[in-house]
Design a protein around this motif. Sequence first.
Motif, short mmCIF file in Angstrom:
data_model
loop_
_atom_site.label_atom_id
_atom_site.label_comp_id
_atom_site.label_asym_id
_atom_site.label_seq_id
_atom_site.Cartn_x
_atom_site.Cartn_y
_atom_site.Cartn_z
N TRP A 82 7.04 112.33 40.97
CA TRP A 82 6.88 110.88 41.03
C TRP A 82 6.24 110.46 42.34
O TRP A 82 5.33 109.62 42.37
CB TRP A 82 8.23 110.20 40.83
N ALA A 83 6.67 111.07 43.45
CA ALA A 83 6.11 110.72 44.76
C ALA A 83 4.63 111.08 44.81
O ALA A 83 3.81 110.30 45.32
CB ALA A 83 6.88 111.43 45.87
N ASP A 84 4.25 112.26 44.29
CA ASP A 84 2.85 112.65 44.28
C ASP A 84 2.01 111.77 43.37
O ASP A 84 0.85 111.46 43.66
CB ASP A 84 2.71 114.11 43.83
N PHE A 85 2.59 111.36 42.25
CA PHE A 85 1.88 110.48 41.33
C PHE A 85 1.51 109.18 42.01
O PHE A 85 0.38 108.70 41.93
CB PHE A 85 2.74 110.22 40.10
N MET A 86 2.47 108.58 42.73
CA MET A 86 2.21 107.32 43.41
C MET A 86 1.25 107.53 44.58
O MET A 86 0.38 106.70 44.83
CB MET A 86 3.53 106.72 43.91
N GLN A 87 1.39 108.64 45.29
CA GLN A 87 0.51 108.92 46.42
C GLN A 87 -0.92 109.14 45.95
O GLN A 87 -1.87 108.65 46.56
CB GLN A 87 1.00 110.15 47.18
N CYS A 88 -1.08 109.85 44.85
CA CYS A 88 -2.40 110.10 44.30
C CYS A 88 -3.07 108.79 43.89
O CYS A 88 -4.26 108.60 44.10
CB CYS A 88 -2.31 111.04 43.10
N GLU A 89 -2.27 107.87 43.29
CA GLU A 89 -2.83 106.57 42.88
C GLU A 89 -3.34 105.80 44.10
O GLU A 89 -4.36 105.13 44.05
CB GLU A 89 -1.75 105.76 42.16
N GLN A 90 -2.61 105.90 45.23
CA GLN A 90 -3.02 105.17 46.43
C GLN A 90 -4.24 105.80 47.07
O GLN A 90 -5.11 105.12 47.61
CB GLN A 90 -1.85 105.14 47.42
N GLU A 91 -4.34 107.14 47.01
CA GLU A 91 -5.47 107.83 47.62
C GLU A 91 -6.74 107.67 46.80
O GLU A 91 -7.84 107.67 47.34
CB GLU A 91 -5.16 109.33 47.74
N ASP A 92 -6.61 107.52 45.50
CA ASP A 92 -7.76 107.48 44.61
C ASP A 92 -8.30 106.06 44.54
O ASP A 92 -7.82 105.24 43.78
CB ASP A 92 -7.35 107.96 43.22
N SER A 93 -9.29 105.75 45.34
CA SER A 93 -9.76 104.38 45.46
C SER A 93 -10.60 103.92 44.28
O SER A 93 -10.70 102.72 44.02
CB SER A 93 -10.58 104.22 46.75
N ASP A 94 -11.21 104.86 43.56
CA ASP A 94 -12.08 104.47 42.45
C ASP A 94 -11.78 105.33 41.23
O ASP A 94 -12.59 106.18 40.83
CB ASP A 94 -13.54 104.61 42.85
N PRO A 95 -10.61 105.11 40.58
CA PRO A 95 -10.26 105.94 39.44
C PRO A 95 -11.21 105.77 38.27
O PRO A 95 -11.32 106.64 37.42
CB PRO A 95 -8.85 105.47 39.07
N ALA A 96 -11.94 104.65 38.20
CA ALA A 96 -12.84 104.43 37.08
C ALA A 96 -13.99 105.42 37.08
O ALA A 96 -14.60 105.68 36.05
CB ALA A 96 -13.38 103.00 37.13
N SER A 97 -14.29 106.00 38.26
CA SER A 97 -15.41 106.93 38.33
C SER A 97 -15.01 108.34 37.94
O SER A 97 -15.85 109.22 37.84
CB SER A 97 -15.96 106.95 39.77
N ASP A 98 -13.72 108.59 37.73
CA ASP A 98 -13.25 109.93 37.41
C ASP A 98 -13.56 110.30 35.97
O ASP A 98 -13.65 109.46 35.10
CB ASP A 98 -11.74 110.04 37.62
N ASP A 99 -13.68 111.58 35.75
CA ASP A 99 -13.76 112.09 34.39
C ASP A 99 -12.35 112.42 33.93
O ASP A 99 -11.83 113.49 34.22
CB ASP A 99 -14.65 113.33 34.35
N LEU A 100 -11.69 111.47 33.29
CA LEU A 100 -10.32 111.68 32.87
C LEU A 100 -10.22 111.67 31.35
O LEU A 100 -9.17 111.45 30.79
CB LEU A 100 -9.42 110.58 33.44
N TYR A 101 -11.35 111.92 30.70
CA TYR A 101 -11.33 111.94 29.24
C TYR A 101 -11.19 113.37 28.75
O TYR A 101 -11.87 114.28 29.19
CB TYR A 101 -12.61 111.32 28.67
N SER A 102 -10.30 113.56 27.81
CA SER A 102 -10.14 114.86 27.17
C SER A 102 -10.12 114.62 25.67
O SER A 102 -9.51 113.67 25.19
CB SER A 102 -8.83 115.53 27.61
N SER A 103 -10.81 115.47 24.94
CA SER A 103 -10.86 115.28 23.49
C SER A 103 -9.57 115.73 22.82
O SER A 103 -9.40 115.57 21.61
CB SER A 103 -12.05 116.06 22.90
N SER A 104 -8.66 116.30 23.58
CA SER A 104 -7.39 116.76 23.02
C SER A 104 -6.26 116.33 23.93
O SER A 104 -6.36 116.43 25.15
CB SER A 104 -7.40 118.28 22.85
N GLY A 105 -5.18 115.85 23.33
CA GLY A 105 -4.05 115.42 24.13
C GLY A 105 -3.18 116.59 24.56
O GLY A 105 -3.43 117.75 24.23
N LEU A 106 -2.16 116.26 25.31
CA LEU A 106 -1.20 117.25 25.78
C LEU A 106 0.09 117.02 25.02
O LEU A 106 0.71 115.96 25.15
CB LEU A 106 -1.00 117.09 27.29
#
Length: 467
Positions: A338-362
């Motif tokens: 949980w701490a890393d999740f929140m820290q990553c969100e704060q560090e990632d200034s432009d999440p819209a530019s990431d490739d976070l699409y996967s054709s298959s779920g987890l």
Amino acid sequence: MNITRLLKLLNDTLGTRYPLGKPELEQCLDHVLRTSQDFGQAYGILRRHWRSDFTRLLSDLAGDQKKDRLARQNALVDGYICNSEVPPRRVWDLYSNRVLPLYAINRGRDLHEIPDEVWTVSHSWVHESAHIDVSTSINGNQWPVPIPNDTTLDHVRVELLNLGAEYAWLDVLCLRQRGRPEDEEQRKEEWKLDVPTIGHVYSSSGRPCVTYFNGLGLPFNPSSQILSSTRHWLNRVWTVQEATDSWLPGGATGAACANTLHFFQHHLPRSILKKELDRVHSLAYILRCKTLPIYDEGISPELTWITLLKHMTTDSRAKVALRHAKCRPDDTSLFPSWADFMQCEQEDSDPASDDLYSSSGLYLLDDLPLRMPEPGTYFHKAVHSYGPVSIDCEHKENESGRETFKLQTAGASGNLSCYEIQDCKVSGTFLRSMKYVILELSLKTWLIVEVIGERQIKENTALEVVK
């Protein structure tokens, strides 16, 4: 109060002339009087059905009450909430000024349907020193209602009525609050279901939500001093799931402020402060979870986060894993803490530019441990996989400390014959004797995993791997 007096009051209020002598009507009135001597309760329960046939009214209400109770019981299965679309337990009838069970106004509809007439209220909670707990007949004096010192429930009601509302869901009135010690166990039991499902009443498209940014019933004030308060609506936790396109400003009856336009242009996007347990739960509706963990004040935010991961949709879960792989590529765990999740969100200034699409779920391998605050076992249908491969690290670092390693298929099954990856950061140790597979999870995110065995998933054989 007797039947004659009650009938006269109802006729006068509703503009009718029903006479005594109608058995079905008298049975309804007698039942209401035996249930409560409060005219507001009687008016609230009967007014919606007053011009209907009274023949089946009592039996229908009793049947709906039983169905409602069973639906709430069935929503809790093995310690988790199997249906995230549970409607609120109670609503505030603004006409009768009484809190009523939802089933009392939902006659003839699906009990899981929230009538369009039910509006919502979103507000920040003022500091404890700035509110008073009031006992009120609105909720039958069942628990004290916290109200800011400078307003009243009557003021809130009048404003909601003037805006056009007939019914409203307001947490301090419709969600059982802390009160008498003998009622505490009932509150905890109701909160298991009622708190995690708060977001459902706000999620309906087009349902008006009256928002009090400075506190329930308080005037709208966009001054910088008010905005900096940790109690402001923008700085709270639960308001994340209460943000809606169909909102109306509460407390806007005073004089207009010159800073109002500046407030809506610059301050609405501000992030919220942390109250960790509530913040974890508030993500559930944003992530469109179909099932939910129960609300338990005794469980830590970290364990609640581990549990919430198991309730996420397969796509949301995959995105969390992909984001973690991007932010912490040297972490062997599949998900962030949980701490890393929140820290990553704060560090990632432009999440819209990431490739976070996967054709298959987890996917979660086994639904049985949903109720347990322990990590689940997951499987992923990779877009492409390569291998098994052998990995040879060159251990030739350049000036920036980055190195090169070579990949080569160990057999004919992989479609990667020989591949060299340069200028990469290698963490951990790759052994020639180990079996590795490359998983393409998305266009830009690939994982090298060590194969530790095989297992059956339904009728298929799957590789068991570690990152």
